[in-house]
Design an enzyme around this catalytic site. Sequence first.
Site, PDB file in Angstrom:
ATOM      1  N   ARG A   1       0.974  -1.228   0.093  1.00 13.59           N
ATOM      2  CA  ARG A   1       0.092  -0.020  -0.035  1.00 13.59           C
ATOM      3  C   ARG A   1       1.017   1.227   0.011  1.00 13.59           C
ATOM      4  O   ARG A   1       0.853   2.116  -0.746  1.00 13.59           O
ATOM      5  CB  ARG A   1      -0.801  -0.248   1.375  1.00 13.59           C
ATOM      6  CG  ARG A   1      -2.219  -0.935   1.086  1.00 13.59           C
ATOM      7  CD  ARG A   1      -3.230  -0.943   2.332  1.00 13.59           C
ATOM      8  NE  ARG A   1      -2.730  -1.085   3.504  1.00 13.59           N
ATOM      9  CZ  ARG A   1      -2.978  -2.433   4.269  1.00 13.59           C
ATOM     10  NH1 ARG A   1      -3.757  -3.009   3.412  1.00 13.59           N
ATOM     11  NH2 ARG A   1      -2.713  -2.660   5.223  1.00 13.59           N
TER      12      ARG A   1
ATOM     13  N   PHE B   1     -11.197  -4.951  -5.182  1.00 15.91           N
ATOM     14  CA  PHE B   1     -11.037  -5.689  -4.151  1.00 15.91           C
ATOM     15  C   PHE B   1     -10.674  -4.989  -2.950  1.00 15.91           C
ATOM     16  O   PHE B   1      -9.721  -5.174  -2.313  1.00 15.91           O
ATOM     17  CB  PHE B   1     -10.390  -7.230  -4.213  1.00 15.91           C
ATOM     18  CG  PHE B   1     -10.418  -8.140  -5.418  1.00 15.91           C
ATOM     19  CD1 PHE B   1     -11.541  -8.865  -5.256  1.00 15.91           C
ATOM     20  CD2 PHE B   1     -10.111  -7.966  -6.437  1.00 15.91           C
ATOM     21  CE1 PHE B   1     -11.878  -9.740  -6.351  1.00 15.91           C
ATOM     22  CE2 PHE B   1     -10.257  -8.669  -7.781  1.00 15.91           C
ATOM     23  CZ  PHE B   1     -11.139  -9.602  -7.642  1.00 15.91           C
TER      24      PHE B   1
ATOM     25  N   ASP C   1     -15.651  -3.475  -4.236  1.00 13.01           N
ATOM     26  CA  ASP C   1     -15.779  -4.550  -3.676  1.00 13.01           C
ATOM     27  C   ASP C   1     -17.020  -5.055  -3.341  1.00 13.01           C
ATOM     28  O   ASP C   1     -18.218  -4.253  -3.513  1.00 13.01           O
ATOM     29  CB  ASP C   1     -15.285  -4.428  -1.954  1.00 13.01           C
ATOM     30  CG  ASP C   1     -14.834  -5.618  -1.249  1.00 13.01           C
ATOM     31  OD1 ASP C   1     -13.647  -5.713  -1.108  1.00 13.01           O
ATOM     32  OD2 ASP C   1     -15.562  -6.328  -0.784  1.00 13.01           O
TER      33      ASP C   1
ATOM     34  N   ASP D   1      -6.375  -7.150  -5.844  1.00 13.92           N
ATOM     35  CA  ASP D   1      -6.004  -7.686  -4.672  1.00 13.92           C
ATOM     36  C   ASP D   1      -6.960  -8.469  -4.146  1.00 13.92           C
ATOM     37  O   ASP D   1      -7.625  -8.345  -3.316  1.00 13.92           O
ATOM     38  CB  ASP D   1      -5.711  -6.707  -3.601  1.00 13.92           C
ATOM     39  CG  ASP D   1      -5.185  -7.488  -2.298  1.00 13.92           C
ATOM     40  OD1 ASP D   1      -4.362  -8.606  -2.431  1.00 13.92           O
ATOM     41  OD2 ASP D   1      -5.202  -6.829  -1.127  1.00 13.92           O
TER      42      ASP D   1
ATOM     43  N   CYS E   1      -2.653 -13.940  -3.175  1.00 12.84           N
ATOM     44  CA  CYS E   1      -2.325 -14.553  -1.711  1.00 12.84           C
ATOM     45  C   CYS E   1      -2.556 -16.082  -1.665  1.00 12.84           C
ATOM     46  O   CYS E   1      -2.590 -16.770  -0.325  1.00 12.84           O
ATOM     47  CB  CYS E   1      -3.024 -13.900  -0.932  1.00 12.84           C
ATOM     48  SG  CYS E   1      -4.720 -14.217  -0.874  1.00 12.84           S
TER      49      CYS E   1
HETATM   50  N1  SAH Z   1      -6.924  -4.771  -0.629  1.00 12.93           N
HETATM   51  C1  SAH Z   1      -7.370  -4.912   0.651  1.00 12.93           C
HETATM   52  C2  SAH Z   1      -7.446  -6.437   1.012  1.00 12.93           C
HETATM   53  C3  SAH Z   1      -8.606  -7.036   0.089  1.00 12.93           C
HETATM   54  S1  SAH Z   1      -9.171  -8.493   0.557  1.00 12.93           S
HETATM   55  C4  SAH Z   1      -6.567  -4.081   1.918  1.00 12.93           C
HETATM   56  O1  SAH Z   1      -5.554  -3.798   1.247  1.00 12.93           O
HETATM   57  O2  SAH Z   1      -6.785  -4.031   2.839  1.00 12.93           O
HETATM   58  C5  SAH Z   1     -10.009  -9.238  -0.754  1.00 12.93           C
HETATM   59  C6  SAH Z   1     -11.379  -8.420  -0.928  1.00 12.93           C
HETATM   60  O3  SAH Z   1     -12.330  -8.963  -1.927  1.00 12.93           O
HETATM   61  C7  SAH Z   1     -12.492  -8.449   0.310  1.00 12.93           C
HETATM   62  O4  SAH Z   1     -12.895  -7.354   0.854  1.00 12.93           O
HETATM   63  C8  SAH Z   1     -13.784  -9.210  -0.273  1.00 12.93           C
HETATM   64  O5  SAH Z   1     -14.945  -8.779   0.128  1.00 12.93           O
HETATM   65  C9  SAH Z   1     -13.630  -8.914  -1.593  1.00 12.93           C
HETATM   66  N2  SAH Z   1     -14.065  -9.684  -2.712  1.00 12.93           N
HETATM   67  C10 SAH Z   1     -14.137 -11.224  -2.766  1.00 12.93           C
HETATM   68  N3  SAH Z   1     -14.527 -11.449  -3.971  1.00 12.93           N
HETATM   69  C11 SAH Z   1     -14.989 -10.379  -4.687  1.00 12.93           C
HETATM   70  C12 SAH Z   1     -15.453 -10.403  -5.962  1.00 12.93           C
HETATM   71  N4  SAH Z   1     -16.010 -11.427  -6.862  1.00 12.93           N
HETATM   72  N5  SAH Z   1     -15.960  -9.246  -6.246  1.00 12.93           N
HETATM   73  C13 SAH Z   1     -15.677  -8.112  -5.572  1.00 12.93           C
HETATM   74  N6  SAH Z   1     -14.944  -8.355  -4.214  1.00 12.93           N
HETATM   75  C14 SAH Z   1     -14.814  -9.381  -3.820  1.00 12.93           C
END
Ligand code: SAH
Length: 396
Positions: free
Chosen positions: A212, A228, A250, A300, A340
Amino acid sequence: MSATVKLNQGREKSLLRHHPWVFSKAIASVSGNPAPGDLVRVEDSGGNFLSWGFFSPASQIRVRAVSFVEAQVPDEKFIRTLVRKSCKRREALVAQGNDGVRLVDSEGDLLPGLVADRYGRFVVISISSQAIEACRDWILKELFELFPDCSFYERSDTRARQKEGLEERCGVIRGEEPPEVIYVLEGGQVKIPVEIPHGHKTGAYLDQRAARIYCSSLCKGRSVLNCFSYTGGFGLWALKGGARSVVNVDVSGPALDAARQGVVENRLDPGRCKFIRADVFDFLRKQVKEGAKYDVVILDPPKFAESAGSLKRACRGYQDIARLGFMLLNDGGRLLTFSCSGLVDPALFQKVTADAALDAGVQAQIRATLRQDSDHPVSLPCPESFYLKGIDAEVM
Ligand code: SAH
């Protein structure tokens, strides 16, 4: 007398290399009738000592080894020392203005199945093995001593816990009930929203801190798409770095609410950001169709590959979103793409990303490779503890 686990001939190799997992298939016999969480002595087929570990009869990982020296029986002092040393290793990160740090990260800190995260005045623990369950009181005693002013909360609600035959346990351990959302300072500059009682993991994705902060440096005057987004960490850092606009996407409504509030909390310009609740796959397709363009696209996603059986499908997923991401980029734009899934190693992830660029009809070069931050250490003998990798690719 502790119980004994004897391995099949030739199955001692990974313990000799100090890898902490003993799989059920490697075991020839168990004597002494150990209960879940009991200390066991693991020996090779000839009866030679290999390690001390904790027994978990329901799990494929039947024993988690914590000591490889016969004279070092993992008693209270031994376990508390591991916890204390682990917390000490985080002091540099705290000194760099991070109020959210992972104090203990499982295998990486020689405590397989323990996560302890500090978010300001809260410490949140998550236990996912019989081994750590057995040592819970010792670990808490040490943490109470190290952080006397903190409130303690438990989020032992992982899927791994079910595999170990352990019930879910969540709630206050000591002190104050955490509010739904709190903020922790990151890199001395940005306040990150954390959802302790009901958020993902223990409330935040601390593993992406370094990425980040890195991302922020690419965003000055640029348009950013943060896919995401969860509670908007990358988006907040992008704004802090001077982004012209940020779109956060998200599926989670509460996460986006926290992200929105985070912009206000950081006194950043809400007029420069959007929050869109959508499935990223659908959203990206729609944006490509509409001819949208960005300077920076961040991907992500959650873990796509849960097991070797789902690896192919996972790679198709990573490739699909990266292809769409590349198609949305202006010339000179940057794709920050992450995985991840531990099963997807860096070489495979690079190949998947290269295939995505090919599919999108663009050429790109790697400007940086990224990885889980230093409070998520990788154990040398346990490569499985390396899971989060990223590529910053520039479209040429
Ligand atoms: N980048 C964030 C962490 C992301 S975790 C940070 O730095 O804090 C992954 C995220 O993807 C979660 O919030 C989850 O709600 C979301 N997610 C999972 N599948 C998804 C989809 N198909 N479309 C949109 N969001 C999704």
